[in-house]
Design a protein around this motif. Structure first.
Motif, PDB file in Angstrom:
ATOM      1  N   MET A  79       0.852  -1.190   0.000  1.00 27.44           N
ATOM      2  CA  MET A  79       0.000   0.000   0.000  1.00 27.44           C
ATOM      3  C   MET A  79       0.884   1.234   0.000  1.00 27.44           C
ATOM      4  O   MET A  79       1.263   1.729   1.057  1.00 27.44           O
ATOM      5  N   LYS A  87      -4.229   4.104  -0.770  1.00 28.21           N
ATOM      6  CA  LYS A  87      -4.285   2.733  -0.248  1.00 28.21           C
ATOM      7  C   LYS A  87      -5.516   2.014  -0.815  1.00 28.21           C
ATOM      8  O   LYS A  87      -5.445   0.834  -1.171  1.00 28.21           O
ATOM      9  N   LEU A 112     -10.542   0.519   5.652  1.00 22.95           N
ATOM     10  CA  LEU A 112     -10.007   1.843   5.334  1.00 22.95           C
ATOM     11  C   LEU A 112     -11.058   2.932   5.555  1.00 22.95           C
ATOM     12  O   LEU A 112     -10.744   4.018   6.057  1.00 22.95           O
TER      13      LEU A 112
END
Length: 135
Positions: A79, A87, A112
Motif C-alpha cells: 500500500m 491505499k 479503510l
C-alpha cells in the motif's frame, strides 16, 4: 356462549393454560410412526444413491454432512503512499490483478473507510480542543 356476559372464561385468560401436551400433534404422530422404519428408509436411500440416484445422494449428503465453507488465505498487499485514497486504489488494483478476492478486498476497503472516520473524529476532537483553549 359469550365470554363477556358471565361466561366460563375470564377475559385475558386461556381456557387451557397448560396448552396441548408436547408430542400430541399430527407431526409427532407421523414421526413416531416413521421412526420404526427409519433405519430401512436410510438404507434404501443409501442404496439408491449408490446406484446413481443423485436426488437420493443429495438428500443424504445435505442431512448428514456439513456444507463446505470458502477458506480465505492472508495476502500481503503493498500500500504505497500515505493517503487513504491511495491505499484504497492499491486494494482495488490487487483485486483486479487477482491477488485478492472481492471479499478480501471489500473487507480491506471497509476497514479503510472506518479508519477514515476515526481519523476524522480525532481531527474534530483536536479542533474542538483548540477552539476551547482559545476561549
Amino acid at each position: 356462549m359469550s365470554q363477556e356476559g358471565g361466561g366460563r372464561f375470564k377475559p385475558g385468560r386461556s381456557g387451557n393454560p397448560k396448552g396441548r401436551p408436547a408430542g400430541s400433534g399430527e407431526v409427532a404422530r407421523v414421526r413416531a410412526a416413521m421412526s420404526a422404519n427409519l433405519p430401512r428408509i436410510i438404507e434404501a436411500l443409501e442404496a439408491r444413491a449408490l446406484e446413481g440416484d443423485t436426488g437420493a445422494a443429495r438428500l443424504l449428503l445435505e442431512r448428514t454432512v456439513a456444507p463446505l465453507k470458502a477458506v480465505e488465505f492472508s495476502q500481503a498487499v503493498a500500500m504505497p503512499g500515505d493517503g487513504l485514497a491511495e491505499k484504497g486504489r492499491a486494494v482495488i488494483e490487487a483485486m483486479s490483478a487477482g491477488q485478492l478476492s472481492t471479499e478480501q478486498g471489500g473487507g480491506m476497503l471497509d476497514a479503510l473507510a472506518k479508519l477514515a472516520k476515526l481519523i476524522e473524529a480525532d481531527e474534530m476532537e483536536r479542533r474542538l480542543a483548540a477552539l476551547e483553549a482559545k476561549q
